[in-house]
Design a protein around this motif. Structure first.
Motif, mmCIF file in Angstrom:
data_model
loop_
_atom_site.group_PDB
_atom_site.id
_atom_site.type_symbol
_atom_site.label_atom_id
_atom_site.label_comp_id
_atom_site.label_asym_id
_atom_site.label_seq_id
_atom_site.Cartn_x
_atom_site.Cartn_y
_atom_site.Cartn_z
ATOM 1 N N TYR A 179 -7.584 8.859 9.847
ATOM 2 C CA TYR A 179 -8.484 8.230 8.880
ATOM 3 C C TYR A 179 -9.936 8.385 9.315
ATOM 4 O O TYR A 179 -10.241 8.696 10.478
ATOM 5 C CB TYR A 179 -8.147 6.735 8.726
ATOM 6 C CG TYR A 179 -6.786 6.485 8.131
ATOM 7 C CD1 TYR A 179 -6.568 6.642 6.769
ATOM 8 C CD2 TYR A 179 -5.711 6.113 8.926
ATOM 9 C CE1 TYR A 179 -5.315 6.427 6.208
ATOM 10 C CE2 TYR A 179 -4.458 5.891 8.385
ATOM 11 C CZ TYR A 179 -4.261 6.052 7.019
ATOM 12 O OH TYR A 179 -3.014 5.844 6.479
ATOM 13 N N THR A 213 -9.503 6.107 4.095
ATOM 14 C CA THR A 213 -8.629 7.196 3.651
ATOM 15 C C THR A 213 -8.724 8.322 4.677
ATOM 16 O O THR A 213 -9.519 8.271 5.615
ATOM 17 C CB THR A 213 -9.022 7.765 2.264
ATOM 18 O OG1 THR A 213 -10.217 8.545 2.393
ATOM 19 C CG2 THR A 213 -9.193 6.653 1.238
ATOM 20 N N GLY A 233 -6.693 -0.697 1.918
ATOM 21 C CA GLY A 233 -7.584 0.121 1.111
ATOM 22 C C GLY A 233 -8.937 0.383 1.741
ATOM 23 O O GLY A 233 -9.855 0.867 1.068
ATOM 24 N N ARG A 293 -3.581 0.873 4.812
ATOM 25 C CA ARG A 293 -3.252 -0.496 4.400
ATOM 26 C C ARG A 293 -4.518 -1.327 4.256
ATOM 27 O O ARG A 293 -5.376 -1.337 5.115
ATOM 28 C CB ARG A 293 -2.325 -1.125 5.455
ATOM 29 C CG ARG A 293 -1.970 -2.565 5.212
ATOM 30 C CD ARG A 293 -0.796 -2.980 6.077
ATOM 31 N NE ARG A 293 -1.000 -2.716 7.497
ATOM 32 C CZ ARG A 293 -1.525 -3.610 8.345
ATOM 33 N NH1 ARG A 293 -1.912 -4.795 7.912
ATOM 34 N NH2 ARG A 293 -1.655 -3.320 9.623
ATOM 35 N N ALA A 330 -1.089 8.731 -6.233
ATOM 36 C CA ALA A 330 -0.755 10.154 -6.119
ATOM 37 C C ALA A 330 -0.151 10.680 -7.418
ATOM 38 O O ALA A 330 -0.486 11.783 -7.878
ATOM 39 C CB ALA A 330 0.216 10.368 -4.955
ATOM 40 N N CYS A 340 -12.355 3.789 -2.963
ATOM 41 C CA CYS A 340 -11.384 3.309 -3.958
ATOM 42 C C CYS A 340 -11.307 4.127 -5.242
ATOM 43 O O CYS A 340 -10.517 3.796 -6.128
ATOM 44 C CB CYS A 340 -11.689 1.848 -4.305
ATOM 45 S SG CYS A 340 -13.341 1.597 -4.992
ATOM 46 N N THR A 348 -5.036 12.266 -0.958
ATOM 47 C CA THR A 348 -5.252 11.761 0.393
ATOM 48 C C THR A 348 -4.507 10.442 0.562
ATOM 49 O O THR A 348 -4.159 9.793 -0.421
ATOM 50 C CB THR A 348 -6.752 11.544 0.675
ATOM 51 O OG1 THR A 348 -6.936 11.188 2.057
ATOM 52 C CG2 THR A 348 -7.331 10.445 -0.201
ATOM 53 N N LYS A 349 -4.267 10.058 1.791
ATOM 54 C CA LYS A 349 -3.571 8.812 2.056
ATOM 55 C C LYS A 349 -4.575 7.681 2.218
ATOM 56 O O LYS A 349 -5.609 7.836 2.861
ATOM 57 C CB LYS A 349 -2.722 8.941 3.326
ATOM 58 C CG LYS A 349 -1.850 7.721 3.604
ATOM 59 C CD LYS A 349 -0.968 7.920 4.834
ATOM 60 C CE LYS A 349 -0.124 6.679 5.098
ATOM 61 N NZ LYS A 349 0.722 6.835 6.303
ATOM 62 N N ILE A 350 -4.240 6.517 1.643
ATOM 63 C CA ILE A 350 -5.078 5.328 1.746
ATOM 64 C C ILE A 350 -4.457 4.397 2.776
ATOM 65 O O ILE A 350 -3.254 4.145 2.756
ATOM 66 C CB ILE A 350 -5.166 4.600 0.394
ATOM 67 C CG1 ILE A 350 -5.540 5.579 -0.731
ATOM 68 C CG2 ILE A 350 -6.173 3.447 0.471
ATOM 69 C CD1 ILE A 350 -5.349 5.004 -2.116
ATOM 70 N N ASN A 354 -0.154 3.774 -2.886
ATOM 71 C CA ASN A 354 -0.397 5.179 -2.552
ATOM 72 C C ASN A 354 0.419 6.106 -3.439
ATOM 73 O O ASN A 354 -0.082 7.123 -3.937
ATOM 74 C CB ASN A 354 -0.049 5.437 -1.079
ATOM 75 C CG ASN A 354 -1.247 5.417 -0.158
ATOM 76 O OD1 ASN A 354 -2.162 6.214 -0.314
ATOM 77 N ND2 ASN A 354 -1.245 4.513 0.798
ATOM 78 N N TRP A 381 0.809 -1.211 0.000
ATOM 79 C CA TRP A 381 0.000 0.000 0.000
ATOM 80 C C TRP A 381 0.840 1.259 0.000
ATOM 81 O O TRP A 381 0.388 2.321 -0.445
ATOM 82 C CB TRP A 381 -1.015 -0.039 1.135
ATOM 83 C CG TRP A 381 -2.177 -0.891 0.701
ATOM 84 C CD1 TRP A 381 -2.383 -2.208 0.967
ATOM 85 C CD2 TRP A 381 -3.220 -0.479 -0.182
ATOM 86 N NE1 TRP A 381 -3.511 -2.644 0.316
ATOM 87 C CE2 TRP A 381 -4.050 -1.607 -0.390
ATOM 88 C CE3 TRP A 381 -3.558 0.731 -0.798
ATOM 89 C CZ2 TRP A 381 -5.188 -1.562 -1.200
ATOM 90 C CZ3 TRP A 381 -4.687 0.777 -1.608
ATOM 91 C CH2 TRP A 381 -5.484 -0.357 -1.797
ATOM 92 N N ARG A 382 2.075 1.162 0.458
ATOM 93 C CA ARG A 382 2.976 2.302 0.306
ATOM 94 C C ARG A 382 3.220 2.557 -1.185
ATOM 95 O O ARG A 382 3.198 3.708 -1.644
ATOM 96 C CB ARG A 382 4.285 2.021 1.025
ATOM 97 C CG ARG A 382 5.244 3.219 1.035
ATOM 98 C CD ARG A 382 6.549 2.850 1.730
ATOM 99 N NE ARG A 382 6.312 2.451 3.115
ATOM 100 C CZ ARG A 382 6.907 1.420 3.705
ATOM 101 N NH1 ARG A 382 7.768 0.668 3.033
ATOM 102 N NH2 ARG A 382 6.655 1.150 4.971
#
Length: 291
Positions: free
Chosen positions: A269, A173, A170, A168, A78, A158, A164-166, A74, A70-71
């Motif tokens: 989140y 956010t 998914g 781990r 972006a 999704c 924005t950050k998602i 993300n 997920w890093r």
């Protein structure tokens, strides 16, 4: 070339689900707008995804697999947002669809949506009712399979047109506003075919065995571990016991999502409640052939 929407996923040697993912998003968005991270640089993935954008990465087993995955996702989302109005991101066995009753396909639907927001479809799990569905899946899943169960865990934020950050997995956010358009659904396909389920679970159990640590010591979904698997046939036989609902009006689900919307503690989140519903629906005829 359209710049309305791109789709992003990561996959490792999963021909069944990747074929469905490519057929769906490749057909709607164009393969040139599909981005696939090939975990392990498998030949099967590279061959199936010809014409799409394939990014090969090392496939060594790792206890922090989900965190690393997920890093990377993300970062991809972006970056792609600079080129597309909307970016769809998720696992290879998750497909976003628009109810055909809306009179639009996914691309047309997204083209009409405002940007700078995160869209959250209602999650539905396509289930194989092995007691009454004996037609094998060939080129389409909906048709041979017509039953779904409510899956709030897969009502994922999704579709992003906002920075924005998602989290781990998914599931969350850091976007503080919830948007749940009425015709939008996320179909989770893990249980859509008994035979494929057994094959995939055998592969996932092998991966976690190679990592060499237990559920509590790994950033890998619990469902990948043999100890959390259960007896396969019993899992599928249990689908017949889910309470069948009349019609297909899920407005009450969206209302509950909004009613329970809140900050997820101090994490940054946001979330809604995700209760287990032992309910199933039969998809209306209009969904046949959609995926």
């Amino acid at each position: 070339m359209q710049t309305v929407a791109a789709a992003v996923t990561m996959v490792r040697d999963d021909a069944f689900f990747l074929s469905a993912w490519l057929r769906h998003y490749g057909g709607l968005l164009g393969r040139e707008n599909c981005y696939i991270v090939n975990h392990g640089r498998g030949d099967v993935v590279a061959e199936l995804a010809a014409g799409a954008n394939v990014i090969g990465i090392p496939g060594d087993p790792h206890a922090n697999f989900d965190m690393k995955r997920w890093r990377l996702l993300n970062g991809l989302v972006a970056g792609l947002r600079s080129y597309y109005s909307h970016v769809i991101v998720g696992d290879v066995d998750e497909l976003v669809v628009v109810d055909p009753e809306a009179g639009q396909d996914l691309l047309d639907f997204l083209a009409a949506q405002p940007i700078r927001r995160v869209l959250t479809p209602v999650g539905l799990e396509v289930i194989h009712r092995i007691d009454i569905e004996d037609t094998p899946i060939t080129d389409r899943i909906l048709g041979p399979r017509r039953h779904v169960r409510l899956a709030p865990h897969y009502s994922k934020p999704c579709i992003l047109s906002l920075g924005t950050k998602i989290a781990r997995g998914g599931h969350f956010t850091q976007a503080s506003k919830l948007f749940t358009p009425d015709p939008l659904y996320l179909l989770h396909l893990k249980f859509c075919d008994f035979g494929n389920y057994v094959t995939v679970m055998n592969q996932r159990n092998a991966v976690t065995e190679a990592v060499g640590v237990g559920v509590r010591d790994a950033s890998i979904g619990r469902h990948w571990f043999a100890e959390a698997r259960g007896e396969d046939r019993a899992v599928f036989e249990g689908f017949a016991e889910l309470e069948m609902q009349e019609g297909f009006d899920l407005g009450w689900v969206r209302k509950r999502m909004h009613r329970t919307w809140k900050a997820r503690g101090e994490t940054g989140y946001w979330q809604f409640d995700r209760p287990d519903h032992a309910l199933q629906y039969r998809l209306p005829e209009r969904f046949t052939g959609l995926i």
